[in-house]
Design an enzyme around this catalytic site. Structure first.
Site, mmCIF file in Angstrom:
data_model
loop_
_atom_site.group_PDB
_atom_site.id
_atom_site.type_symbol
_atom_site.label_atom_id
_atom_site.label_comp_id
_atom_site.label_asym_id
_atom_site.label_seq_id
_atom_site.Cartn_x
_atom_site.Cartn_y
_atom_site.Cartn_z
ATOM 1 N N GLU A 172 5.756 8.735 4.709
ATOM 2 C CA GLU A 172 6.561 8.092 3.659
ATOM 3 C C GLU A 172 6.405 6.592 3.855
ATOM 4 O O GLU A 172 6.916 6.016 4.812
ATOM 5 C CB GLU A 172 8.028 8.494 3.747
ATOM 6 C CG GLU A 172 8.842 7.924 2.595
ATOM 7 C CD GLU A 172 10.266 8.435 2.551
ATOM 8 O OE1 GLU A 172 11.184 7.608 2.436
ATOM 9 O OE2 GLU A 172 10.460 9.672 2.636
ATOM 10 N N CYS A 176 13.285 1.623 1.221
ATOM 11 C CA CYS A 176 11.998 1.931 0.603
ATOM 12 C C CYS A 176 12.155 2.316 -0.862
ATOM 13 O O CYS A 176 11.216 2.158 -1.652
ATOM 14 C CB CYS A 176 11.281 3.034 1.382
ATOM 15 S SG CYS A 176 12.244 4.540 1.598
#
Length: 474
Positions: A244, A278
């Protein structure tokens, strides 16, 4: 000043490396601890402990493993305030906000571990000829979790549930910028020795761990650049990686929504944790019919995000994690202004110590600017006015990143159209919405490897099939 240690096979011990790093409080710029820089020998010892502990851990009944994990989650919950305070000290997150995320992570750990009880570790399929096939899903063995600095506790807990419940053991390597809370998290650990091990350090520990021949899966969260290296290392050994990575998440605001309520929601998504998430909202596309009212409300909302030390009452935004991160924010703002953007709120750093930067709203931006192309990871809200919802979706889809996206609309057809945005998760009318059943895989440069719910268990296990014939063929 305290020097942090590694946890290997249930024992806290000094690093075998010869480098120490300062852990710096970004609100004061003062060092609060020292941590090892890490080395290959530390990693080898931790991996050996994980490999040795794995067969006995996997041999436990599934319900026993889930009970161990759930009991640890209960202990962590009792210390959530302490862990939130440590996160504030090491990376600046306000204590109250940190506590909220840690509470959510503890609940998520229990939920994800509990999903093991309904996962198909063993299934039998009957055939018309009287034979059958048993499908078995086996643990991989020793695995690695490498986490970023922005959510030190949350990211560790989010990864561990399925890995441990499936029967794997783990070596955790937190960011060198925020190891304090990770150390305390594992001081609270009550699992058998070697099931979870902690190695501290920077790339001197992370590189050898990601490339280790006995690590069967690496769960990595971090930058695109580092993620490519992890992927290359695991690929060389034909081992798995769940990556990720960065994001440049878009927001599309449709005509017909309440501009003030939507602006408040977008401000939260752009500025919470000082934009260091994020999935922060980093590109905002607003329908021209509501643009003026939306921008006015967004500017007003930005002014409510007070900066300061996250230990202080009423602080909404702590500092950025370090000077390097603040310099990225500066550079993105300066580039946008040079290319014609207008600062509508923020944009001026406060005097004094600490890596602070205010909640900032930019208008008049376009895709030629860094702020619309590179991940900022800071409290910037760049706004683009679009002539239609379709134009917003089209421009939101123009990115090399594909982590998540958020759409605000009251139109059912537009809700359906939002699914066209190439992202792992699309939220409609609620950023960070959804429950434990959610699964996704990032698109583009945002990573690879599906995770969440059943996908997390698929990644944490290796399937095999055993076919049993009805009788010996003559």
């Amino acid at each position: 000043m305290k020097t942090l240690q590694n946890l290997i096979d249930g024992i806290w011990e000094d690093s075998l490396g010869d480098t120490l790093l300062d852990v710096v409080n970004p609100a004061t710029e003062n060092a609060v601890a020292r941590a090892p820089g890490g080395c290959r020998d530390d990693v080898d010892r931790a991996v050996a402990a994980a490999v040795q502990a794995q067969p006995a851990w996997a041999a436990l009944l599934l319900a026993e493993r889930v009970a161990w994990i759930s009991a640890w989650a209960d202990v962590v919950a009792e210390h959530a305030d302490e862990l939130a305070e440590l996160e504030c000290r090491e990376m600046g997150k306000p204590v109250g906000i940190g506590r909220t995320f840690i509470d959510g992570a503890v609940a998520g750990l229990k939920a994800s571990a509990g999903q093991a009880l309904s996962y198909g570790f063993e299934e039998t399929v009957a055939h018309d000829d009287g034979g059958s096939t048993r499908i078995l899903r086996h643990p991989l063995g020793a695995t690695a979790v490498i986490t970023p600095w922005n959510f030190p506790v949350t990211m560790v807990l989010g990864a561990l549930g399925p890995l441990l419940a499936a029967g794997n053991t783990v070596v955790v390597k937190p960011s060198e910028k925020s190891p304090l809370s990770a150390v305390r998290l594992f001081e609270l650990l009550n699992l058998p020795p070697g099931v979870v091990n902690l190695v501290l350090g920077d790339a001197r520990a992370g590189g050898p761990l990601a490339e280790h021949e006995q690590i069967q899966l690496v769960h990595f969260t971090g930058s695109v650049e580092a993620g490519r290296k992890v992927g290359a290392g695991t690929g060389e050994r034909l081992h798995r990686a769940v990556l990720e990575l960065g994001g440049k998440d878009p927001v599309v605001v449709d005509a017909g929504v309440d501009p003030r309520a939507t602006a408040a929601a977008v401000a939260f998504g752009a500025f919470i944790n000082t934009g260091q998430i994020c999935t922060s909202m980093e590109r905002i596309y607003v329908h021209e019919e509501v643009a003026d009212a939306f921008v006015e409300a967004l500017v007003e909302a930005a002014g409510t995000y007070t900066m300061g030390d996250g230990h202080d009452e009423g602080v909404m935004m702590g500092p950025l994690v370090d000077e390097r991160q603040r310099d990225i924010v500066r550079r993105h703002v300066a580039d946008a202004v040079e290319r014609g953007a207008t600062i509508r709120a923020g944009g001026v750093e406060p005097a004094g110590r600490g890596f602070f930067y205010p909640a900032t709203v930019l208008t008049g931006v376009d895709e030629s600017m860094l702020v619309m192309n590179e991940e900022t990871f800071g409290p910037l809200a760049p706004v683009v006015v679009v002539p239609s919802f379709a134009a917003g979706i089209e421009r939101a889809s123009r990115s090399r990143f594909g982590l998540a996206a958020t759409v605000y609309t009251d139109d059912p057809d537009h809700m359906a159209a939002a699914a066209r945005i190439p992202a792992g998760v699309v939220w409609i009318n609620q950023w960070q919405g959804g429950g434990p059943e959610r699964l996704y895989e990032p698109a583009g440069d945002s990573g690879m490897g599906a995770t969440g719910a059943v996908a997390a268990y698929d990644a944490a296990t290796r399937p095999s099939s055993v076919h049993i014939a009805a009788r010996l063929a003559s």
